[in-house]
Design a protein around this motif. Structure first.
Motif, PDB file in Angstrom:
ATOM      1  N   PHE A   1       0.635  -1.123  -0.052  1.00  0.00           N
ATOM      2  CA  PHE A   1       0.048  -0.040  -0.033  1.00  0.00           C
ATOM      3  C   PHE A   1       0.974   1.280   0.014  1.00  0.00           C
ATOM      4  N   ILE A   2       0.671   2.069  -1.013  1.00  0.00           N
ATOM      5  CA  ILE A   2       1.466   3.339  -1.004  1.00  0.00           C
ATOM      6  C   ILE A   2       0.580   4.393  -0.837  1.00  0.00           C
ATOM      7  N   PHE A   3       1.361   5.316  -0.038  1.00  0.00           N
ATOM      8  CA  PHE A   3       0.642   6.810   0.495  1.00  0.00           C
ATOM      9  C   PHE A   3       1.795   7.901   0.371  1.00  0.00           C
ATOM     10  N   PRO A   4       1.856   8.520  -0.890  1.00  0.00           N
ATOM     11  CA  PRO A   4       2.831   9.675  -0.776  1.00  0.00           C
ATOM     12  C   PRO A   4       2.396  11.079  -0.483  1.00  0.00           C
ATOM     13  N   SER A   5       1.097  10.938   0.487  1.00  0.00           N
ATOM     14  CA  SER A   5       0.688  12.217   0.700  1.00  0.00           C
ATOM     15  C   SER A   5       1.800  13.343   1.358  1.00  0.00           C
ATOM     16  N   TYR A   6       1.641  14.523   1.111  1.00  0.00           N
ATOM     17  CA  TYR A   6       2.843  15.451   1.597  1.00  0.00           C
ATOM     18  C   TYR A   6       2.206  16.195   2.771  1.00  0.00           C
ATOM     19  N   TYR A   7       0.887  16.221   3.250  1.00  0.00           N
ATOM     20  CA  TYR A   7       0.342  16.831   4.480  1.00  0.00           C
ATOM     21  C   TYR A   7      -0.727  15.740   4.838  1.00  0.00           C
TER      22      TYR A   7
ATOM     23  N   LEU B   1      -2.877   2.741   8.179  1.00  0.00           N
ATOM     24  CA  LEU B   1      -3.250   1.903   9.318  1.00  0.00           C
ATOM     25  C   LEU B   1      -4.320   0.862   9.252  1.00  0.00           C
ATOM     26  N   GLU B   2      -5.047   1.280   8.371  1.00  0.00           N
ATOM     27  CA  GLU B   2      -6.124   0.232   7.811  1.00  0.00           C
ATOM     28  C   GLU B   2      -5.206  -0.797   7.228  1.00  0.00           C
ATOM     29  N   ALA B   3      -4.396  -0.445   6.335  1.00  0.00           N
ATOM     30  CA  ALA B   3      -3.401  -1.605   5.479  1.00  0.00           C
ATOM     31  C   ALA B   3      -2.616  -2.340   6.382  1.00  0.00           C
ATOM     32  N   LEU B   4      -2.048  -1.943   7.442  1.00  0.00           N
ATOM     33  CA  LEU B   4      -1.349  -2.657   8.212  1.00  0.00           C
ATOM     34  C   LEU B   4      -2.082  -3.629   9.002  1.00  0.00           C
ATOM     35  N   SER B   5      -3.586  -3.196   9.253  1.00  0.00           N
ATOM     36  CA  SER B   5      -4.373  -4.328   9.903  1.00  0.00           C
ATOM     37  C   SER B   5      -4.720  -5.430   8.811  1.00  0.00           C
ATOM     38  N   CYS B   6      -4.464  -5.282   7.763  1.00  0.00           N
ATOM     39  CA  CYS B   6      -4.748  -6.261   6.710  1.00  0.00           C
ATOM     40  C   CYS B   6      -3.788  -6.986   6.401  1.00  0.00           C
ATOM     41  N   GLY B   7      -2.442  -6.724   7.269  1.00  0.00           N
ATOM     42  CA  GLY B   7      -1.434  -7.267   6.922  1.00  0.00           C
ATOM     43  C   GLY B   7      -0.434  -6.830   5.756  1.00  0.00           C
ATOM     44  N   ALA B   8      -0.871  -5.820   5.169  1.00  0.00           N
ATOM     45  CA  ALA B   8      -0.213  -5.359   3.951  1.00  0.00           C
ATOM     46  C   ALA B   8       1.248  -4.591   4.450  1.00  0.00           C
ATOM     47  N   LYS B   9       2.169  -4.547   3.494  1.00  0.00           N
ATOM     48  CA  LYS B   9       3.331  -3.613   3.772  1.00  0.00           C
ATOM     49  C   LYS B   9       3.104  -2.210   3.278  1.00  0.00           C
ATOM     50  N   ILE B  10       3.418  -1.083   4.001  1.00  0.00           N
ATOM     51  CA  ILE B  10       2.797   0.020   3.614  1.00  0.00           C
ATOM     52  C   ILE B  10       4.450   1.048   3.325  1.00  0.00           C
ATOM     53  N   ILE B  11       4.147   1.864   1.931  1.00  0.00           N
ATOM     54  CA  ILE B  11       5.302   2.536   1.565  1.00  0.00           C
ATOM     55  C   ILE B  11       4.821   4.328   1.813  1.00  0.00           C
ATOM     56  N   ILE B  12       5.085   4.792   2.731  1.00  0.00           N
ATOM     57  CA  ILE B  12       4.776   6.015   2.922  1.00  0.00           C
ATOM     58  C   ILE B  12       5.660   7.448   2.641  1.00  0.00           C
ATOM     59  N   SER B  13       5.032   8.526   2.573  1.00  0.00           N
ATOM     60  CA  SER B  13       6.097   9.791   2.509  1.00  0.00           C
ATOM     61  C   SER B  13       6.672  10.000   3.887  1.00  0.00           C
TER      62      SER B  13
END
Length: 352
Positions: free
Chosen positions: A267-273, A281-293
């Motif tokens: 799950f990728i979340f490049p938001s700047y603000y 957080l929802e993605a982590l609860s599903c067992g997904a890896k997360i890529i965030i800014s």
């Protein structure tokens, strides 16, 4: 008595509204002090909550204008009932009637240039008036992260002690059943082979990053969901439509979101603000890896459980990022729950 502003009952169930619903639900589950809390529900509420301990008061009046409701109808109800206001939605009654109020973030103040059209300039002005009113007049300013607390205190020159942090949670996702029909609707999305991003298609969600990276890496597949918000839609949305390795999903259900989170490469979340940023957080609860800014509140919330990108640079490899080790997400999921948040909020309401 505390009277909750029911304006969120007439809005789409996005981040702030979800937060309000879940905090109210959790406060109702704990009977201690809940009898001193009531919710003032507009006549045109989409759903009227059925609480056991929190009293729901039907207003008999519809919300025809949110500013009119927040500045006139709701404060009159507080005055009539001798109640102190509690508002969740970045808006509150003016002046001394402000009561307890949430400022999730101060986006319109920190990024005024993101508001371009006439309509959005009016929205910006209303937001900034509301920010100032809450910061200056609230009995207690409530926010969702230390990042937002610091920004509010600095921007409005108020003591940080006047601001309490009540973070978001994720438990609502436990009751969502994954809807795998999404893969029938979008056959290009093969399980575990695409990056998924979710959020309103506003500028701060930073679709520019997705467009730029996808164009540079045609072998990588991206799925983008979300509903456009007025004039805050970036030009990059048009660019994304032209890229063969990007699938624009539009609005999808929570069940479809969960199915995609469970089966994405990351799950990728490049938001700047972001004041908080619930989707990772929802993605982590599903067992997904997360890529965030690495920006705003996101490093504070997700710590070492996430892989990080720079919001203004696509000079990286997602493949290499995912090869790096991260910490187990259990501690993050345990810390950030609506139950914890509701307990903290109720303590503040009862102690004041």
């Amino acid at each position: 008595m505390i009277l909750i502003n029911g304006n969120f009952l007439c809005r789409n169930l996005t981040g702030i509204e979800r937060f309000a619903w879940e905090i109210c639900r959790q406060m109702d589950l704990n009977p201690e002090g809940a009898q001193e809390i009531a919710l003032y529900a507009p006549a045109n509420a989409r759903i009227i909550p059925e609480f056991k301990n929190i009293r729901v008061i039907a207003s008999g009046k519809k919300i025809k204008s949110f500013p009119l409701w927040d500045m006139s109808v709701f404060p009159k109800a507080c005055k009539k009932l001798g109640a102190t206001a509690l508002s969740f939605s970045n808006t509150a009654p003016l002046g001394k009637q402000c009561g307890y109020a949430f400022l999730h973030d101060i986006y319109a103040k920190d990024f005024p240039g993101d508001f371009k059209t006439f309509k959005d300039i009016l929205i910006k002005l209303y937001c900034r008036i509301s920010y100032w009113n809450i910061a200056k007049n609230a009995k207690k300013v409530l926010t969702v992260s230390e990042f937002s607390r610091e920004r509010i205190a600095k921007a409005y020159k108020i003591p940080p002690e006047r601001i309490a942090v009540i973070p978001n949670g994720w438990e609502h996702f436990d009751s969502v059943s994954p809807d795998y029909s999404i893969f029938d609707s979008f056959p290009l999305l093969k399980k575990n082979s695409f990056y998924f991003t979710l959020g309103s298609l506003s500028k701060r969600k930073n679709l520019r990053w997705i467009a730029s990276y996808a164009e540079k890496n045609p072998g990588e597949q991206f799925a983008v969901s979300g509903k456009a918000i007025s004039g805050l839609v970036p030009r990059e949305l048009e660019s994304l439509k032209l890229l063969p390795n990007v699938t624009l999903l539009g609005y999808i259900t929570d069940g479809q979101v969960k199915a995609l989170m469970e089966n994405c490469r990351a799950f990728i979340f490049p938001s700047y603000y972001e004041g908080f940023g619930i989707p990772p957080l929802e993605a982590l609860s599903c067992g997904a890896k997360i890529i965030i800014s690495r920006s705003a509140s996101l490093p504070e919330i997700y710590g070492n459980s996430a892989h990080y990108i720079e919001w203004n640079s696509t000079d990286c490899s997602l493949e290499n990022l995912l090869a790096e080790k991260t910490e187990d997400s259990a501690a993050v999921l345990k810390k950030y729950t609506y139950k914890n948040a509701a307990d903290s909020l109720k303590r503040i309401l009862m102690e004041s």
